[in-house]
Design a protein around this motif. Structure first.
Motif, short mmCIF file in Angstrom:
data_model
loop_
_atom_site.label_atom_id
_atom_site.label_comp_id
_atom_site.label_asym_id
_atom_site.label_seq_id
_atom_site.Cartn_x
_atom_site.Cartn_y
_atom_site.Cartn_z
N SER A 1 41.60 22.88 32.61
CA SER A 1 40.72 23.51 31.63
C SER A 1 39.34 23.76 32.22
N GLU A 2 38.86 22.80 33.01
CA GLU A 2 37.54 22.97 33.64
C GLU A 2 37.56 24.12 34.64
N ARG A 3 38.64 24.22 35.40
CA ARG A 3 38.75 25.33 36.35
C ARG A 3 38.85 26.66 35.63
N THR A 4 39.53 26.67 34.48
CA THR A 4 39.62 27.90 33.69
C THR A 4 38.26 28.30 33.14
N ALA A 5 37.50 27.31 32.66
CA ALA A 5 36.18 27.60 32.08
C ALA A 5 35.20 28.17 33.11
N LYS A 6 35.42 27.86 34.39
CA LYS A 6 34.54 28.40 35.42
C LYS A 6 34.64 29.91 35.52
N TYR A 7 35.76 30.45 35.05
CA TYR A 7 35.94 31.91 35.05
C TYR A 7 35.48 32.54 33.75
N GLY A 8 34.85 31.76 32.86
CA GLY A 8 34.40 32.29 31.58
C GLY A 8 33.40 33.41 31.74
N TYR A 9 32.46 33.26 32.70
CA TYR A 9 31.48 34.32 32.94
C TYR A 9 32.18 35.61 33.35
N LEU A 10 33.18 35.49 34.20
CA LEU A 10 33.91 36.67 34.67
C LEU A 10 34.65 37.35 33.53
N VAL A 11 35.29 36.57 32.67
CA VAL A 11 36.04 37.13 31.54
C VAL A 11 35.11 37.90 30.61
N ILE A 12 34.00 37.28 30.25
CA ILE A 12 33.06 37.93 29.33
C ILE A 12 32.47 39.19 29.97
N ALA A 13 32.05 39.10 31.21
CA ALA A 13 31.42 40.24 31.88
C ALA A 13 32.40 41.41 32.00
N LEU A 14 33.64 41.14 32.43
CA LEU A 14 34.60 42.23 32.59
C LEU A 14 35.02 42.82 31.25
N THR A 15 35.18 41.98 30.23
CA THR A 15 35.53 42.50 28.91
C THR A 15 34.42 43.37 28.35
N PHE A 16 33.19 42.92 28.47
CA PHE A 16 32.06 43.73 28.04
C PHE A 16 31.99 45.04 28.83
N LEU A 17 32.31 44.97 30.11
CA LEU A 17 32.28 46.17 30.94
C LEU A 17 33.31 47.19 30.47
N VAL A 18 34.51 46.71 30.10
CA VAL A 18 35.54 47.62 29.58
C VAL A 18 35.06 48.28 28.30
N ALA B 1 46.22 36.53 32.65
CA ALA B 1 47.34 36.23 33.54
C ALA B 1 46.86 35.98 34.96
N PHE B 2 45.89 36.77 35.40
CA PHE B 2 45.31 36.61 36.74
C PHE B 2 44.65 35.23 36.88
N ILE B 3 43.89 34.83 35.88
CA ILE B 3 43.21 33.53 35.94
C ILE B 3 44.22 32.40 35.90
N PHE B 4 45.28 32.54 35.11
CA PHE B 4 46.30 31.49 35.05
C PHE B 4 46.97 31.29 36.40
N VAL B 5 47.25 32.40 37.08
CA VAL B 5 47.86 32.30 38.42
C VAL B 5 46.92 31.59 39.38
N ILE B 6 45.65 31.90 39.32
CA ILE B 6 44.68 31.30 40.25
C ILE B 6 44.60 29.79 40.06
N ILE B 7 44.53 29.33 38.80
CA ILE B 7 44.35 27.89 38.58
C ILE B 7 45.61 27.10 38.90
N GLN B 8 46.76 27.76 39.02
CA GLN B 8 47.98 27.07 39.41
C GLN B 8 48.05 26.87 40.92
N LEU B 9 47.30 27.68 41.64
CA LEU B 9 47.34 27.61 43.10
C LEU B 9 46.35 26.57 43.60
N GLU B 10 46.63 26.01 44.75
CA GLU B 10 45.73 25.05 45.39
C GLU B 10 45.21 25.64 46.71
N ASP B 11 46.12 25.85 47.64
CA ASP B 11 45.71 26.28 48.98
C ASP B 11 45.31 27.75 49.01
N TYR B 12 45.87 28.58 48.12
CA TYR B 12 45.65 30.02 48.20
C TYR B 12 44.81 30.55 47.04
#
Length: 452
Positions: A316-333, A414-425
């Motif tokens: 959850s903490e790793r997901t929240a780190k992408y909160g700025y990105l989610v808000i910025a990209l959604t507002f941009l759309v 979906a992109f963020i979910f994939v990222i937080i499941q990965l460790e090395d990549y």
């Protein structure tokens, strides 16, 4: 009349100016950083509460276990001749001052067969649980005759009649059996002894009988130990040759310490694991005998850490780190749609969309505490996407734009979910994903007439 026209034209410019809209969107993004920071603090608080509860559970059940021994303890005498002045004879006399020290003899062979049963469902407090275990150990080995001559200790100075067996452990509270050691043909009980070592607790037998001493021949020993512990089970390789076999029903082990198990014989599956360690005297950094004091050798320990398979707070903490990105990209759309379609979106509507996006994280935390992280992510993401999609249909009045918003949010989550499941990549995939997102935005925005 002219003033009213100027005011009207100024107000119209405020509404239609791309620059003003961009500034307002940027300010709203900065404002939404405040609730995002509070959400991160909430995640940290819940994670700290989890660790606090786990510590309380472990203290009552039994903390981590580090086993150090058994070791043969043999006292011996040291002669310190001292010259003393005798007033009566007016001459020096030599007095032999004797001090007693201990020799700690490590076993020649040490074989440990450990069956670790993990049942974390039995120890839960509220929504939290800990990986606790009960280990049944069969410990066998042998002591050979120690060589005191290398330390210039005469045989008459060795106090064989005061010899004992000591066993050190970090968790005496977890021992659930009457602990005895069979030494040769004799059986001795191990009792607690006060130790100044803060890291381990000492168990010691009474004085050994003559027939149990390795004075002239090798003496075999056997110990059966049942102990409760939590999270970590480790051994110190005190044997000249140490063999440890461990099997367990836990499917998420982390093998740690100074030595790793044999990869050729290691088996790991959904039903548990079975591993084997073989540590020789040449593989460790300490000798086979100690004289004076028994040192702390926890740095040489090896074993297994029983990991909780899913740390939802960390995800959850790793997901929240992408909160700025989610808000910025959604507002941009929304901003691009507004610019292309000439539809006015009020700053208040941007604020409502941003607050809906931040609600995703509170839903994620609260649901994941009672379900799996995957289900929590799906429920929270679906709820927020539906809410924003319906809201965008109302303010944009277009199914096409609503579909574009929904597709963008689905792809982003979906992109963020994939990222937080990965460790090395995670960094590699994240960088490539952001590059593609930036390229898409550049392609969409290249023909926009920005105006003023």
């Amino acid at each position: 009349m002219e003033t009213q026209k100027q005011k009207k034209s100024f107000g119209q410019w405020i509404k239609t100016s791309v620059t003003i809209r961009m500034l307002m969107v940027g300010i709203l993004i900065l404002v939404l950083l405040i609730p995002l920071s509070y959400i991160k603090l909430l995640i940290q608080e819940r994670a700290e509460r989890q660790q606090e509860v786990i510590r309380e559970i472990n203290q009552k059940w039994g903390n981590e276990v580090i086993l150090y021994g058994p070791i043969l303890k043999i006292p011996y005498q040291i002669h310190n001749p001292q010259k003393l002045w005798n007033e009566e004879t007016k001459s020096y006399i030599v007095e032999d001052k004797i001090t007693i020290k201990n020799a700690y003899i490590l076993p020649n062979t040490l074989n440990i067969d450990s069956d670790v049963d993990v049942d974390s469902e039995n120890l839960k407090r509220g929504i939290y649980k800990s990986a606790v275990f009960t280990a049944d150990m069969d410990i066998q080995g042998a002591f050979t005759t120690p060589d005191f001559e290398t330390k210039d200790i005469d045989q008459e100075d060795i106090l064989w009649n005061k010899a004992t067996i000591v066993l050190n452990s970090t968790n005496l509270k977890g021992i659930k059996s009457n602990l005895q050691v069979q030494l040769g043909l004799e059986t001795y009980s191990l009792r607690s002894r006060y130790s100044q070592n803060n890291h381990t607790n000492t168990l010691e037998t009474k004085f050994l009988k003559e027939t149990s001493l390795p004075k002239e021949k090798t003496i075999n020993f056997t110990i059966n130990l049942k102990i409760n512990g939590s999270e970590n089970l480790q051994f110190i390789p005190v044997g000249r040759e140490t063999n440890v076999v461990m099997k367990s029903n836990w499917c998420s082990p982390s093998f740690n310490g100074a030595h790793l198990p044999d990869s050729k014989t290691r088996t790991l599956g959904p039903d548990g694991f079975k591993v084997n360690w073989n540590v020789m005297e040449t593989n460790r950094e300490f000798e086979q005998e100690f004289y004076g004091e028994l040192p702390q050798l926890s740095s040489a320990a090896f074993g297994v850490e029983l990991l909780i398979p899913v740390d939802d707070y960390q995800k959850s903490e790793r997901t929240a780190k992408y909160g700025y990105l989610v808000i910025a990209l959604t507002f941009l759309v929304f901003f691009l749609i507004q610019t292309i379609s000439k539809i006015n979106i009020h700053p208040f509507q941007y604020l409502m969309i941003g607050l809906a996006l931040t609600m995703f994280y509170t839903l994620l935390i609260s649901i994941s505490e009672h379900s799996s992280f995957l289900y929590a992510y799906l429920i929270a993401g679906t709820s927020v996407i539906l809410l924003i999609s319906v809201y965008s249909k109302a303010i944009l009045r277009s199914l096409k734009f609503m579909g574009l918003i929904s597709t963008s949010l689905i792809a982003l989550y979906a992109f963020i979910f994939v990222i937080i499941q990965l460790e090395d990549y995670a960094l590699l995939v994240g960088s490539i994903g952001l590059f593609l997102i930036l390229g898409t935005i550049m392609m969409v925005s290249r023909k926009i007439e920005w105006g003023s």
